[in-house]
Design a protein around this motif. Structure first.
Motif, PDB file in Angstrom:
ATOM      1  N   GLU A 203       1.375  -1.161   0.072  1.00  0.00           N
ATOM      2  CA  GLU A 203       0.305  -0.282  -0.531  1.00  0.00           C
ATOM      3  C   GLU A 203       0.849   1.323   0.132  1.00  0.00           C
TER       4      GLU A 203
ATOM      5  N   ASN B 273      -2.034   7.580  -1.457  1.00  0.00           N
ATOM      6  CA  ASN B 273      -1.885   8.628  -2.798  1.00  0.00           C
ATOM      7  C   ASN B 273      -1.758  10.514  -2.627  1.00  0.00           C
TER       8      ASN B 273
ATOM      9  N   GLU C 246      -3.663   3.211  -0.464  1.00  0.00           N
ATOM     10  CA  GLU C 246      -4.253   2.287  -2.252  1.00  0.00           C
ATOM     11  C   GLU C 246      -3.234   1.596  -2.161  1.00  0.00           C
ATOM     12  N   LYS C 247      -3.831   0.213  -2.749  1.00  0.00           N
ATOM     13  CA  LYS C 247      -3.844  -1.007  -3.217  1.00  0.00           C
ATOM     14  C   LYS C 247      -2.367  -0.698  -4.263  1.00  0.00           C
ATOM     15  N   ARG C 248      -1.252  -1.389  -4.065  1.00  0.00           N
ATOM     16  CA  ARG C 248      -0.256  -1.007  -5.070  1.00  0.00           C
ATOM     17  C   ARG C 248       0.513  -2.550  -5.905  1.00  0.00           C
TER      18      ARG C 248
ATOM     19  N   ARG D 122       3.043   3.376 -11.686  1.00  0.00           N
ATOM     20  CA  ARG D 122       2.378   2.550 -11.421  1.00  0.00           C
ATOM     21  C   ARG D 122       2.099   1.546 -12.119  1.00  0.00           C
TER      22      ARG D 122
END
Length: 508
Positions: A389, A392, A398-400, A456
């Motif tokens: 995570e 942002n 946020e999941k990554r 990302r």
RNA sequence: GCGGGUAUAGUUUAGAGGUAAAACAUCUGCCUUCCACGCAGAGGUCGUCGGUUCGAUUCCGUCUACCCGCACCA
């Protein structure tokens, strides 16, 4: 915070990612797929080549005692006769339709039960040490149950390959004890056959190699005669091999067309082979760690002596925690002089070498570290697959999804971004840097979308470094930002520092 | 090979016997001064072949592929 993939990563996640990002596709997909065959896409081929190159560099080029070789996939059929593959690699199998068990026909024994010369039925038994005793007991039991009087004849066990077709319906399954549930013996040929030359008769039969090792043994004499090699020395080869597996399973772990990286390391018959074996196990483990596998995830499976293949003195497998369980990755076998002796006998050519140091002549023994490219790639993917995570721009976690490849084997080494696409001076400067880096490494250029999205995207294909050209680069000191994939941290470096850093990380 | 399950967009999934939907991803354009921004546009013979039906992506069967178990893996 980060969960290294290993056991909790589902194979399906990896398969999905491979498809989505262009690492691995199912072969012949537009025709519905083809069981046991896989294709490597743009990123997959880079990763695969990098793994092979790293192995070749570390095992061949950076060592003085190992020579390289590239032999053909189709070789003289006599090689496979000598190696034992023609006889040992095709086993007729028998299925029990009731119990769903499968037997090797040559390990399933049966005998008619005779009372006063009359056959009252059949007994069957799976190969074991006391099979004769077990069969005789079963025969006596049968006689008793059928309430037959008379002399029980001798029980003569034969294996199922010797059975007559009319006997098949009468032979009971060892699992159920009842006749009629066994299928006809069916041949499972594990070597792919083809025909060489214009005549398609039996004499033209040839095989696709089921391992690369025999190409090494077949060229051993050539290399001894030309290579100025001294015992101990090794011959290494990377190449495709083919096995007509009964059940290909688990993605690229077991496929019908695969690639091997093998070494045959020749040693004196008088050498302390146990110590040398140990050294190879350590060398192989270290190498796996060097390309990004977790040392704790690698375990050793020592084959017990009574389970060893007939040619082997000792075998240790390096096991790895794959998504589908702990499985063999690298087999390190001490094969004695079995293979060279076999080829010496079948070819009539001497496989002896004169050992100058010891002043003696012998057929060397061999240690064989044998590793599958595709399995290694799957292990690398498993080790690299990480979900973590990151916050942002609003500070919300946020999941990554990130593939933490070692820079040595990552498909792309770095990605170069102009901070904004609609500012020509940024684009121009970024393109120039991209062109410079591209001369040396496989790097990626991306100008479209928000900068965060571009980072990302690279995280998901495992690019270790992001390089961004911003206004400071063109208006102030010429430095660029260097962003680390795993930590997301950024620092400013000059172009000279950048090249030096990448060189250390990638080629070091 | 056997038993069970699954197959809809690149991915993950919804859906009804009357020619299909969402999210994300991708590509194009505009915008955007560092971590998945916004706006506008683009995409599908519903795995294959056959059957039932006026009509099948939907029901039935075949094949293929994938997943889970068993067996196999000199």
């Amino acid at each position: 915070m980060t969960a290294p993939a290993s056991s909790e990563t589902l194979m399906e996640d990896i398969v999905g990612l491979c498809k989505r990002r262009g690492f691995i596709f199912q072969s012949s997909e537009i025709y519905g797929g083809y069981n046991g065959f896989y294709d490597y896409g743009p990123l997959g081929v880079e990763l695969r080549n990098n793994i092979k190159q790293a192995w070749w560099r570390d095992m061949v080029q950076r060592r003085d005692d190992i020579e390289g070789l590239d032999s053909t996939i189709i070789m003289h059929p006599k090689i496979w006769k000598a190696s034992g593959h023609v006889d040992g690699f095709s086993d007729p199998m028998v299925d029990c339709k009731e119990s769903k068990l499968r037997y090797r026909a040559d390990q399933l024994f049966f005998a008619p039960v005779n009372v006063d010369g009359e056959t009252i039925g059949y007994v069957s038994v799976v190969e074991c040490i006391d099979q004769q005793e077990v069969a005789e007991k079963a025969a006596a039991e049968m006689k008793r149950k059928m309430a037959k009087q008379g002399e029980l004849g001798p029980i003569v066990l034969k294996d199922y390959t010797e059975s007559k077709p009319e006997e098949h319906a009468l032979i009971p399954s060892p699992a159920t004890g009842k006749p009629g549930s066994l299928t006809e013996p069916r041949e499972f040929k594990l070597m792919f056959e083809t025909k060489v030359g214009p005549l398609a008769d039996e004499s033209a039969v040839a095989y696709l190699r089921p391992e690369t090792a025999q190409g090494i043994f077949a060229n051993y004499k050539n290399i001894v005669d030309t290579g100025r090699v001294k015992i101990p020395f090794g011959i290494a080869q990377i190449g495709k091999a083919f096995r007509n597996e009964i059940t290909p399973r688990n993605f690229i772990f077991r496929s019908r067309e695969f690639e091997q990286m093998e070494i045959e390391y020749f040693i004196s018959p008088n050498a302390d082979w146990k110590t040398l074996h140990r050294e190879w196990i350590d060398t192989c483990t270290d190498w796996l760690v060097s390309i990004g596998l977790d040392r704790d995830g690698i375990t050793e499976d020592i084959h017990p002596e009574d389970k060893l293949a007939f040619y082997s003195q000792a075998t240790t497998d390096l096991m790895y925690q794959f998504p589908h369980g702990e499985q063999e990755l690298w087999g390190i076998a001490c094969r004695g002089d079995y293979d060279l002796k076999q080829h010496q006998e079948h070819s009539g050519k001497s496989m002896t070498i004169f050992d100058e140091a010891a002043k003696e002549k012998y057929v060397p023994h061999v240690i064989e570290p044998s590793l599958g490219v595709d399995r290694t790639l799957l292990a690398v993917l498993t080790a690299a697959y990480t979900e973590d995570e990151v916050p942002n721009d609003k500070g919300v976690a946020e999941k990554r999804l990130v593939l933490k490849f070692s820079p040595k084997i990552a498909p792309y080494k770095a990605a170069i971004f102009p901070l904004l696409k609609n500012k020509p001076e940024l684009v121009e400067r970024a393109t120039a840097l991209y062109k410079r880096l591209q001369r040396r490494w496989n790097v990626f250029y991306d100008a479209s979308g928000a900068i965060g999205r571009r980072y990302r995207r690279q995280d998901e294909i495992g690019t270790p470094y992001g390089i961004t050209i911003d206004f400071d680069t063109i208006e102030k000191d010429g430095t660029v930002t260097l962003r680390d994939r795993d930590t997301c941290e950024q620092r400013r470096v000059t172009e000279d520092e950048l090249f030096k850093f990448l060189e250390e990380q990638i080629d070091g």
